[in-house]
Design a protein around this motif. Structure first.
Motif, PDB file in Angstrom:
ATOM      1  N   ASP A 320       2.622   0.222   3.304  1.00 28.69           N
ATOM      2  CA  ASP A 320       1.601   1.107   3.878  1.00 28.69           C
ATOM      3  C   ASP A 320       0.292   1.086   3.091  1.00 28.69           C
ATOM      4  O   ASP A 320      -0.669   1.759   3.455  1.00 28.69           O
ATOM      5  CB  ASP A 320       2.131   2.543   4.005  1.00 28.69           C
ATOM      6  N   GLU A 321       0.237   0.303   2.013  1.00 31.59           N
ATOM      7  CA  GLU A 321      -0.989   0.137   1.241  1.00 31.59           C
ATOM      8  C   GLU A 321      -1.609  -1.243   1.458  1.00 31.59           C
ATOM      9  O   GLU A 321      -2.434  -1.698   0.667  1.00 31.59           O
ATOM     10  CB  GLU A 321      -0.695   0.314  -0.253  1.00 31.59           C
ATOM     11  N   ALA A 322      -1.245  -1.892   2.557  1.00 29.85           N
ATOM     12  CA  ALA A 322      -1.726  -3.254   2.818  1.00 29.85           C
ATOM     13  C   ALA A 322      -3.245  -3.310   2.872  1.00 29.85           C
ATOM     14  O   ALA A 322      -3.860  -4.281   2.416  1.00 29.85           O
ATOM     15  CB  ALA A 322      -1.133  -3.795   4.112  1.00 29.85           C
ATOM     16  N   GLY A 323      -3.878  -2.291   3.424  1.00 31.82           N
ATOM     17  CA  GLY A 323      -5.332  -2.261   3.474  1.00 31.82           C
ATOM     18  C   GLY A 323      -5.949  -2.279   2.091  1.00 31.82           C
ATOM     19  O   GLY A 323      -6.939  -2.989   1.837  1.00 31.82           O
ATOM     20  N   ASP A 324      -5.360  -1.519   1.164  1.00 31.53           N
ATOM     21  CA  ASP A 324      -5.855  -1.506  -0.213  1.00 31.53           C
ATOM     22  C   ASP A 324      -5.671  -2.876  -0.867  1.00 31.53           C
ATOM     23  O   ASP A 324      -6.536  -3.332  -1.630  1.00 31.53           O
ATOM     24  CB  ASP A 324      -5.124  -0.445  -1.030  1.00 31.53           C
ATOM     25  N   ALA A 325      -4.538  -3.519  -0.577  1.00 29.52           N
ATOM     26  CA  ALA A 325      -4.273  -4.836  -1.153  1.00 29.52           C
ATOM     27  C   ALA A 325      -5.315  -5.856  -0.699  1.00 29.52           C
ATOM     28  O   ALA A 325      -5.851  -6.626  -1.506  1.00 29.52           O
ATOM     29  CB  ALA A 325      -2.873  -5.302  -0.760  1.00 29.52           C
ATOM     30  N   LEU A 326      -5.621  -5.856   0.589  1.00 27.68           N
ATOM     31  CA  LEU A 326      -6.586  -6.822   1.095  1.00 27.68           C
ATOM     32  C   LEU A 326      -8.009  -6.476   0.668  1.00 27.68           C
ATOM     33  O   LEU A 326      -8.842  -7.372   0.482  1.00 27.68           O
ATOM     34  CB  LEU A 326      -6.479  -6.907   2.613  1.00 27.68           C
ATOM     35  N   ARG A 327      -8.283  -5.205   0.499  1.00 28.34           N
ATOM     36  CA  ARG A 327      -9.603  -4.812  -0.029  1.00 28.34           C
ATOM     37  C   ARG A 327      -9.780  -5.373  -1.443  1.00 28.34           C
ATOM     38  O   ARG A 327     -10.848  -5.880  -1.805  1.00 28.34           O
ATOM     39  CB  ARG A 327      -9.741  -3.292  -0.024  1.00 28.34           C
ATOM     40  N   TYR A 328      -8.728  -5.295  -2.248  1.00 26.29           N
ATOM     41  CA  TYR A 328      -8.772  -5.812  -3.608  1.00 26.29           C
ATOM     42  C   TYR A 328      -8.933  -7.334  -3.606  1.00 26.29           C
ATOM     43  O   TYR A 328      -9.744  -7.890  -4.359  1.00 26.29           O
ATOM     44  CB  TYR A 328      -7.500  -5.401  -4.349  1.00 26.29           C
ATOM     45  N   VAL A 329      -8.196  -8.018  -2.748  1.00 30.35           N
ATOM     46  CA  VAL A 329      -8.315  -9.478  -2.648  1.00 30.35           C
ATOM     47  C   VAL A 329      -9.729  -9.855  -2.208  1.00 30.35           C
ATOM     48  O   VAL A 329     -10.327 -10.810  -2.723  1.00 30.35           O
ATOM     49  CB  VAL A 329      -7.271 -10.038  -1.665  1.00 30.35           C
ATOM     50  N   GLY A 330     -10.277  -9.120  -1.263  1.00 34.71           N
ATOM     51  CA  GLY A 330     -11.606  -9.428  -0.759  1.00 34.71           C
ATOM     52  C   GLY A 330     -12.694  -9.278  -1.790  1.00 34.71           C
ATOM     53  O   GLY A 330     -13.757  -9.896  -1.676  1.00 34.71           O
ATOM     54  N   ALA A 331     -12.442  -8.479  -2.824  1.00 26.47           N
ATOM     55  CA  ALA A 331     -13.435  -8.296  -3.883  1.00 26.47           C
ATOM     56  C   ALA A 331     -13.564  -9.535  -4.762  1.00 26.47           C
ATOM     57  O   ALA A 331     -14.559  -9.707  -5.470  1.00 26.47           O
ATOM     58  CB  ALA A 331     -13.077  -7.088  -4.739  1.00 26.47           C
ATOM     59  N   GLY A 332     -12.553 -10.406  -4.743  1.00 27.29           N
ATOM     60  CA  GLY A 332     -12.658 -11.705  -5.390  1.00 27.29           C
ATOM     61  C   GLY A 332     -12.417 -11.764  -6.877  1.00 27.29           C
ATOM     62  O   GLY A 332     -12.882 -12.702  -7.540  1.00 27.29           O
ATOM     63  N   HIS A 333     -11.677 -10.813  -7.439  1.00 28.31           N
ATOM     64  CA  HIS A 333     -11.461 -10.837  -8.888  1.00 28.31           C
ATOM     65  C   HIS A 333      -9.983 -10.687  -9.263  1.00 28.31           C
ATOM     66  O   HIS A 333      -9.648 -10.075 -10.277  1.00 28.31           O
ATOM     67  CB  HIS A 333     -12.277  -9.730  -9.559  1.00 28.31           C
ATOM     68  N   THR A 334      -9.115 -11.255  -8.470  1.00 31.52           N
ATOM     69  CA  THR A 334      -7.691 -11.125  -8.750  1.00 31.52           C
ATOM     70  C   THR A 334      -7.288 -12.005  -9.935  1.00 31.52           C
ATOM     71  O   THR A 334      -7.888 -13.053 -10.193  1.00 31.52           O
ATOM     72  CB  THR A 334      -6.839 -11.521  -7.533  1.00 31.52           C
ATOM     73  N   ARG A 335      -6.265 -11.560 -10.653  1.00 35.23           N
ATOM     74  CA  ARG A 335      -5.643 -12.328 -11.730  1.00 35.23           C
ATOM     75  C   ARG A 335      -4.296 -12.816 -11.194  1.00 35.23           C
ATOM     76  O   ARG A 335      -3.338 -12.064 -11.164  1.00 35.23           O
ATOM     77  CB  ARG A 335      -5.426 -11.448 -12.962  1.00 35.23           C
ATOM     78  N   GLY A 336      -4.259 -14.045 -10.739  1.00 35.92           N
ATOM     79  CA  GLY A 336      -3.036 -14.507 -10.110  1.00 35.92           C
ATOM     80  C   GLY A 336      -2.951 -13.983  -8.697  1.00 35.92           C
ATOM     81  O   GLY A 336      -3.936 -13.958  -7.966  1.00 35.92           O
ATOM     82  N   LYS A 337      -1.773 -13.507  -8.302  1.00 38.00           N
ATOM     83  CA  LYS A 337      -1.514 -13.166  -6.912  1.00 38.00           C
ATOM     84  C   LYS A 337      -1.310 -11.667  -6.709  1.00 38.00           C
ATOM     85  O   LYS A 337      -0.824 -10.961  -7.583  1.00 38.00           O
ATOM     86  CB  LYS A 337      -0.259 -13.918  -6.438  1.00 38.00           C
ATOM     87  N   VAL A 338      -1.630 -11.242  -5.486  1.00 34.57           N
ATOM     88  CA  VAL A 338      -1.405  -9.868  -5.049  1.00 34.57           C
ATOM     89  C   VAL A 338      -0.253  -9.869  -4.056  1.00 34.57           C
ATOM     90  O   VAL A 338      -0.239 -10.669  -3.109  1.00 34.57           O
ATOM     91  CB  VAL A 338      -2.679  -9.280  -4.403  1.00 34.57           C
ATOM     92  N   VAL A 339       0.706  -8.977  -4.269  1.00 35.05           N
ATOM     93  CA  VAL A 339       1.935  -8.985  -3.474  1.00 35.05           C
ATOM     94  C   VAL A 339       2.181  -7.614  -2.866  1.00 35.05           C
ATOM     95  O   VAL A 339       1.980  -6.596  -3.506  1.00 35.05           O
ATOM     96  CB  VAL A 339       3.147  -9.381  -4.348  1.00 35.05           C
TER      97      VAL A 339
END
Length: 342
Positions: A320-339
């Motif tokens: 139910d936090e998928a929107g937050d996950a994709l918002r974080y990915v869209g910001a472009g500063h991930t360390r490795g992968k978001v799951v």
């Protein structure tokens, strides 16, 4: 939920079994707020499909582009006016719940990872059996979910496009990101001398992945540092193509795996430019599109089993936090992968 494994009529639910599941859905393109938790009908596998009880699903920039519908070019493949598939997501890991009548390679209870055309941000997903392989014993379901798209992209870039081998020098920008973290490790596994480019906070991480050298882009411009590389995998587009080529040997290979561009072409504009320039230079400018291949998943499973590569998990989110996950990915500063765990 109980599911009958096989019958002469194909797959179907047993009487009294649940016929719905939790999923994240979207009915239009837009920001992460278009994603909504919902109860939807349970998918049933066709003859060559597997029904997977999803344990985890990773997300990547491609999922963000598909969610927003920008650049508009993505809509040619995923629906012009609205998304063709209501449930997003492509990468997953989980346990086989049921198999189609033609499937002989997998059985209920098997732990698997792989990808689907869409629909992995849900409790269950139907996946072609050829898109799945067994999870290595030394990986968790969360770790396995990170592998399909990003690691396959890194593998195909290093092996098939750049032909990385001992004696070559390889530079990876965005070395701490999803594709970059796998690319550094794969290039090292193939015997290359590897340099990773990242921010200050990620220097130790990239070094731990096996990079021989790490360039902190906040203090050093790799394109003007005076060193040249046989292969550059550019996952960031922090520099124009002309500047990146200055850091490439005269016959080196540049793989642009990113781009900003406008709302129509996005990264594709940079890829087209690279292809055009490649015809007028001894340098090889080789943008590419990765393709889902089961054999590549098996190759990666071997590298994971032997410890030559290991996933980097940045953050986990609930379904139910998928929107937050994709918002974080869209910001472009991930360390490795978001799951996303299900």
């Amino acid at each position: 939920m109980e599911i009958e494994q096989r019958s002469d009529a194909g797959m179907h639910l047993l009487p009294g079994a649940a016929e719905t599941m939790r999923a994240v859905v979207r009915h239009r393109y837009g920001p992460p707020s278009v994603l909504e938790p919902s109860e939807v009908g349970l998918p049933l596998p066709g003859p060559g499909d597997v029904l997977v009880r999803v344990g985890a699903a990773s997300v990547h920039p491609g999922d963000y582009f598909i969610m927003t519908g920008e650049p508009y070019l993505v809509r040619l493949a995923f629906g012009l006016r609205r998304p063709r598939h209501a449930i997003p997501g492509t990468d997953l890991a989980g346990v086989v719940a049921a198999v189609g009548e033609e499937v002989t390679t997998l059985s209920p209870g098997d732990a698997v990872f792989g990808w689907s055309a869409a629909g992995t941000l849900a409790e269950y997903s139907c996946v072609p059996a050829d898109n799945l392989v067994s999870v290595p014993a030394n990986l968790s379901i969360v770790e396995a979910a990170t592998v399909p798209t990003s690691a396959v992209t890194a593998l195909q870039a290093m092996r098939d496009v750049a032909h990385v081998r001992p004696g070559l020098t390889v530079l990876v920008t965005g070395a701490s990101g999803g594709v970059g973290s796998f690319a550094v490790q794969i290039a090292k596994a193939f015997g290359a001398e590897v340099t990773g480019v990242c921010s200050t906070r990620n220097v130790d991480l990239v070094r731990s992945l096996g990079a021989d050298h790490v360039v902190d882009y906040t203090s050093t411009d790799f394109a003007r540092a005076g060193r040249r590389y046989d292969v550059i995998l550019d996952n960031v587009e922090a520099q124009p193509l002309a500047a990146v080529r200055e850091a490439l040997t005269p016959t080196g290979t540049l793989i642009p795996n990113s781009g900003h561009g406008g709302r129509w072409l996005g990264p594709i504009g940079r890829i087209i430019k690279a292809r055009l320039l490649s015809g007028f230079s001894s340098q090889r400018l080789r943008p590419f599109t990765s393709f889902a291949k089961r054999q590549d998943l098996l190759t990666l499973a071997d590298l994971l089993t032997t410890g030559q590569i290991a996933p980097v998990v940045d953050r986990t989110y609930r379904l139910d936090e998928a929107g937050d996950a994709l918002r974080y990915v869209g910001a472009g500063h991930t360390r490795g992968k978001v799951v996303i765990t299900v």
